[in-house]
Design an enzyme around this catalytic site. Structure first.
Site, PDB file in Angstrom:
ATOM      1  N   ASP A   4      11.609 -12.083   9.151  1.00 53.88           N
ATOM      2  CA  ASP A   4      10.525 -12.427   8.228  1.00 53.88           C
ATOM      3  C   ASP A   4      10.785 -13.825   7.687  1.00 53.88           C
ATOM      4  O   ASP A   4      11.937 -14.187   7.420  1.00 53.88           O
ATOM      5  CB  ASP A   4      10.470 -11.400   7.075  1.00 53.88           C
ATOM      6  N   TYR A  24      -9.584 -14.093  11.197  1.00 49.72           N
ATOM      7  CA  TYR A  24      -8.546 -13.050  11.228  1.00 49.72           C
ATOM      8  C   TYR A  24      -8.824 -12.040  12.343  1.00 49.72           C
ATOM      9  O   TYR A  24      -7.958 -11.720  13.157  1.00 49.72           O
ATOM     10  CB  TYR A  24      -8.488 -12.345   9.864  1.00 49.72           C
ATOM     11  N   VAL A  75      -7.503  -3.740  -2.124  1.00 45.02           N
ATOM     12  CA  VAL A  75      -8.265  -3.200  -3.253  1.00 45.02           C
ATOM     13  C   VAL A  75      -7.542  -2.061  -3.993  1.00 45.02           C
ATOM     14  O   VAL A  75      -7.532  -2.034  -5.233  1.00 45.02           O
ATOM     15  CB  VAL A  75      -9.687  -2.812  -2.760  1.00 45.02           C
ATOM     16  N   SER A  88      -5.731 -10.689   5.450  1.00 47.22           N
ATOM     17  CA  SER A  88      -6.856 -11.088   4.608  1.00 47.22           C
ATOM     18  C   SER A  88      -7.965 -11.817   5.370  1.00 47.22           C
ATOM     19  O   SER A  88      -7.794 -12.941   5.837  1.00 47.22           O
ATOM     20  CB  SER A  88      -6.412 -11.959   3.428  1.00 47.22           C
ATOM     21  N   ARG A 130     -14.588   3.201   3.528  1.00 46.68           N
ATOM     22  CA  ARG A 130     -13.402   2.836   4.300  1.00 46.68           C
ATOM     23  C   ARG A 130     -12.625   4.085   4.694  1.00 46.68           C
ATOM     24  O   ARG A 130     -12.647   5.085   3.989  1.00 46.68           O
ATOM     25  CB  ARG A 130     -12.469   1.935   3.463  1.00 46.68           C
ATOM     26  N   ILE A 158       4.004  -3.006   5.206  1.00 48.16           N
ATOM     27  CA  ILE A 158       4.176  -2.019   6.285  1.00 48.16           C
ATOM     28  C   ILE A 158       5.563  -2.147   6.910  1.00 48.16           C
ATOM     29  O   ILE A 158       6.262  -1.150   7.145  1.00 48.16           O
ATOM     30  CB  ILE A 158       3.053  -2.180   7.340  1.00 48.16           C
ATOM     31  N   GLN A 210       4.915  -6.730  13.175  1.00 45.36           N
ATOM     32  CA  GLN A 210       3.967  -6.644  12.045  1.00 45.36           C
ATOM     33  C   GLN A 210       3.664  -8.011  11.456  1.00 45.36           C
ATOM     34  O   GLN A 210       2.697  -8.157  10.706  1.00 45.36           O
ATOM     35  CB  GLN A 210       4.544  -5.757  10.923  1.00 45.36           C
ATOM     36  N   LYS A 260      -6.661 -11.088  15.958  1.00 47.19           N
ATOM     37  CA  LYS A 260      -6.204  -9.759  16.372  1.00 47.19           C
ATOM     38  C   LYS A 260      -6.781  -9.390  17.742  1.00 47.19           C
ATOM     39  O   LYS A 260      -6.121  -8.767  18.559  1.00 47.19           O
ATOM     40  CB  LYS A 260      -6.579  -8.713  15.317  1.00 47.19           C
ATOM     41  N   VAL A 288      -4.657   0.267   5.247  1.00 48.48           N
ATOM     42  CA  VAL A 288      -3.429   0.993   4.925  1.00 48.48           C
ATOM     43  C   VAL A 288      -3.112   0.834   3.437  1.00 48.48           C
ATOM     44  O   VAL A 288      -3.384  -0.215   2.850  1.00 48.48           O
ATOM     45  CB  VAL A 288      -2.259   0.438   5.768  1.00 48.48           C
TER      46      VAL A 288
HETATM   47  N1  LIG Z   1      -2.315  -3.509   5.251  1.00 49.17           N
HETATM   48  C1  LIG Z   1      -3.381  -3.214   5.957  1.00 49.17           C
HETATM   49  O1  LIG Z   1      -4.258  -2.489   5.503  1.00 49.17           O
HETATM   50  C2  LIG Z   1      -3.552  -3.744   7.353  1.00 49.17           C
HETATM   51  C3  LIG Z   1      -4.735  -3.428   8.028  1.00 49.17           C
HETATM   52  C4  LIG Z   1      -4.910  -3.905   9.322  1.00 49.17           C
HETATM   53  C5  LIG Z   1      -3.906  -4.645   9.924  1.00 49.17           C
HETATM   54  N2  LIG Z   1      -2.765  -4.953   9.239  1.00 49.17           N
HETATM   55  C6  LIG Z   1      -1.733  -5.732   9.909  1.00 49.17           C
HETATM   56  O2  LIG Z   1      -0.477  -5.099   9.729  1.00 49.17           O
HETATM   57  C7  LIG Z   1       0.559  -6.073   9.665  1.00 49.17           C
HETATM   58  C8  LIG Z   1       1.380  -5.897   8.406  1.00 49.17           C
HETATM   59  O3  LIG Z   1       0.519  -5.990   7.291  1.00 49.17           O
HETATM   60  P1  LIG Z   1       1.018  -5.841   5.786  1.00 49.17           P
HETATM   61  O4  LIG Z   1      -0.097  -5.246   5.033  1.00 49.17           O
HETATM   62  O5  LIG Z   1       2.341  -5.215   5.767  1.00 49.17           O
HETATM   63  O6  LIG Z   1       1.102  -7.376   5.360  1.00 49.17           O
HETATM   64  P2  LIG Z   1       2.241  -8.165   4.555  1.00 49.17           P
HETATM   65  O7  LIG Z   1       1.691  -9.508   4.259  1.00 49.17           O
HETATM   66  O8  LIG Z   1       2.766  -7.336   3.443  1.00 49.17           O
HETATM   67  O9  LIG Z   1       3.379  -8.309   5.663  1.00 49.17           O
HETATM   68  C9  LIG Z   1       3.364  -9.304   6.652  1.00 49.17           C
HETATM   69  C10 LIG Z   1       4.738  -9.917   6.693  1.00 49.17           C
HETATM   70  O10 LIG Z   1       4.770 -10.919   7.722  1.00 49.17           O
HETATM   71  C11 LIG Z   1       5.534 -12.010   7.241  1.00 49.17           C
HETATM   72  N3  LIG Z   1       5.137 -13.226   7.964  1.00 49.17           N
HETATM   73  C12 LIG Z   1       3.965 -13.899   7.872  1.00 49.17           C
HETATM   74  N4  LIG Z   1       3.983 -14.992   8.656  1.00 49.17           N
HETATM   75  C13 LIG Z   1       5.193 -15.006   9.266  1.00 49.17           C
HETATM   76  C14 LIG Z   1       5.808 -15.885  10.182  1.00 49.17           C
HETATM   77  N5  LIG Z   1       5.187 -16.994  10.625  1.00 49.17           N
HETATM   78  N6  LIG Z   1       7.067 -15.602  10.616  1.00 49.17           N
HETATM   79  C15 LIG Z   1       7.714 -14.485  10.160  1.00 49.17           C
HETATM   80  N7  LIG Z   1       7.187 -13.630   9.277  1.00 49.17           N
HETATM   81  C16 LIG Z   1       5.927 -13.878   8.838  1.00 49.17           C
HETATM   82  C17 LIG Z   1       5.202 -12.097   5.754  1.00 49.17           C
HETATM   83  O11 LIG Z   1       6.189 -12.802   5.006  1.00 49.17           O
HETATM   84  C18 LIG Z   1       5.136 -10.628   5.386  1.00 49.17           C
HETATM   85  O12 LIG Z   1       6.366 -10.129   4.930  1.00 49.17           O
HETATM   86  C19 LIG Z   1      -0.127  -7.421   9.791  1.00 49.17           C
HETATM   87  O13 LIG Z   1      -0.095  -7.819  11.142  1.00 49.17           O
HETATM   88  C20 LIG Z   1      -1.556  -7.129   9.367  1.00 49.17           C
HETATM   89  O14 LIG Z   1      -2.465  -8.037   9.931  1.00 49.17           O
HETATM   90  C21 LIG Z   1      -2.566  -4.511   7.961  1.00 49.17           C
END
Ligand SMILES: NC(=O)c1ccc[n+]([C@@H]2O[C@H](COP(=O)([O-])OP(=O)(O)OC[C@H]3O[C@@H](n4cnc5c(N)ncnc54)[C@H](O)[C@@H]3O)[C@@H](O)[C@H]2O)c1
Length: 324
Positions: A42, A155, A199, A92, A223, A23, A87, A159, A185
């Site tokens: 990151d 998890y 998935v 997971s 979903r 994201i 973000q 949140k 997403v």
């Molecule tokens: N993808 C989805 O469907 C979904 C759904 C609900 C919530 N979210 C939330 O959206 C956000 C982004 O999700 P995503 O799918 O892009 O996940 P992603 O794992 O692709 O991205 C998360 C990023 O955070 C970085 N990160 C993790 N720990 C870190 C730390 N300690 N310091 C700095 N960077 C760190 C990771 O390296 C990664 O690049 C997250 O907070 C996730 O919980 C995502």
């Protein structure tokens, strides 16, 4: 509709934490295309350099390799920033059940550090990623803000705690915070690999490689799959939301409901594959059905998602075909 008309002051500076992830990298891309300055923070623990290497030479882009568990890193990153799009987190549900302590450190302490840094550096708006998992075992559909159930995973707990801290930071310190509860997403750059992959990209990759995907459970779970462009829109619009709406959390979804088995069958059809899935056991911590009421985000953020599931999945498949 969409985010084309969303405009900020010319010299606006954005900090995207987790910017090398799925994201976050999409947020960086759109903000750079719109002409704003973007900092990406990151630690590359889950994100990939390949997600952001195309921005590397952009004059408005800075990459900071750092960990949000370190307050000094967060303070430096927030210096001179107008808008934070937070973000960074570990995703997971099943992995959090295996490693609850790590989730506490990164998702709760890391978010608290970011809130504190944003407060000390007088950031204008703090928009952060929450999750539909905060609804836990609440059975009623559609999911509505204010009607949450018992949590089902560490998890989800992280949140929920993030939302409470953000609400407090708005109330106690006047920091404008907006929580975005994303619902499943999907889209370009979402990682299809690894035991904890989401998935849709996993199925698309496996089908493209003529492998048999495993569906956890009977496939009758549903979903509210949400295309990435809608999530970008929500983030940009939250940055322009009035202070009266701060301290709140909002469902960010399309507002539809897709059954996994139907999604699987339509993926097979679009990809021209005739592959029967394997049906595995249900996953611990998973909810059976999820579908969002997005009225609150529409009313208070002006969110108006323009990408349906069908349009999004076509675009995602095209991307995976070209990039896998
Ligand atoms: N993808 C989805 O469907 C979904 C759904 C609900 C919530 N979210 C939330 O959206 C956000 C982004 O999700 P995503 O799918 O892009 O996940 P992603 O794992 O692709 O991205 C998360 C990023 O955070 C970085 N990160 C993790 N720990 C870190 C730390 N300690 N310091 C700095 N960077 C760190 C990771 O390296 C990664 O690049 C997250 O907070 C996730 O919980 C995502």
């Amino acid at each position: 509709m969409g985010y084309n008309d969303v405009v900020f002051e010319k010299d606006s500076v954005f900090l995207v934490t987790g910017g090398a992830g799925f994201i976050g990298s999409n947020l960086c891309q759109v903000l750079l295309e719109k002409g704003y300055e973007v900092r990406c923070l990151d630690d590359l623990s889950n994100g990939k350099e390949s997600n952001v290497e195309m921005f590397q030479d952009h004059p408005n882009y800075t990459f900071i390799k750092g960990d949000i568990r370190d307050l000094d890193v967060c303070l430096d990153a927030c210096d001179g920033v107008d808008y934070v799009l937070h973000q960074a987190a570990w995703g997971s549900v099943p992995r959090s059940i295996e490693m609850p302590l790590l989730y506490e450190d990164i998702n709760i302490r890391g978010t608290l550090n970011m809130l504190e840094a944003a407060r000390q550096k007088d950031v204008k708006k703090f928009v952060y990623a929450s999750s539909s998992s905060v609804y836990g075992d609440e059975p009623n559909l559609p999911k509505q803000e204010g009607r949450e159930g018992n949590l089902l995973s560490p998890y989800a707990l992280t949140k929920r705690v993030d939302e409470e801290y953000a609400k407090l930071y708005t109330k106690l310190y006047g920091l404008d915070t907006y929580g975005l509860r994303y619902f499943n997403v999907f889209g370009r750059r979402q990682d299809p690999d690894g035991a904890y992959a989401a998935v849709l990209p996993k199925f698309i990759k496996q089908l493209l490689n003529d492998e048999r995907p495993t569906i956890n459970g009977d496939g009758k779970q549903s979903r509210d799959f949400t295309y990435i462009e809608n999530v970008v829109e929500a983030n940009l619009k939250a940055c322009l939301a009035p202070s009266e709406s701060a301290g709140e959390a909002f469902n960010i979804a399309y507002g539809g409901r897709e059954y996994l088995i139907d999604v699987y069958r339509s993926l097979c059809k679009v990809l021209g594959k005739d592959i029967e899935p394997i049906f595995g056991p249900e996953r611990k911590g998973d909810i059976k059905h999820s579908n969002a009421d997005i009225t609150k985000a529409k009313q208070l953020l002006g969110y108006d998602p323009s990408w349906s599931f069908a349009e999004g999945i076509d675009a995602a498949i095209e991307w995976y075909k070209e990039n896998l």
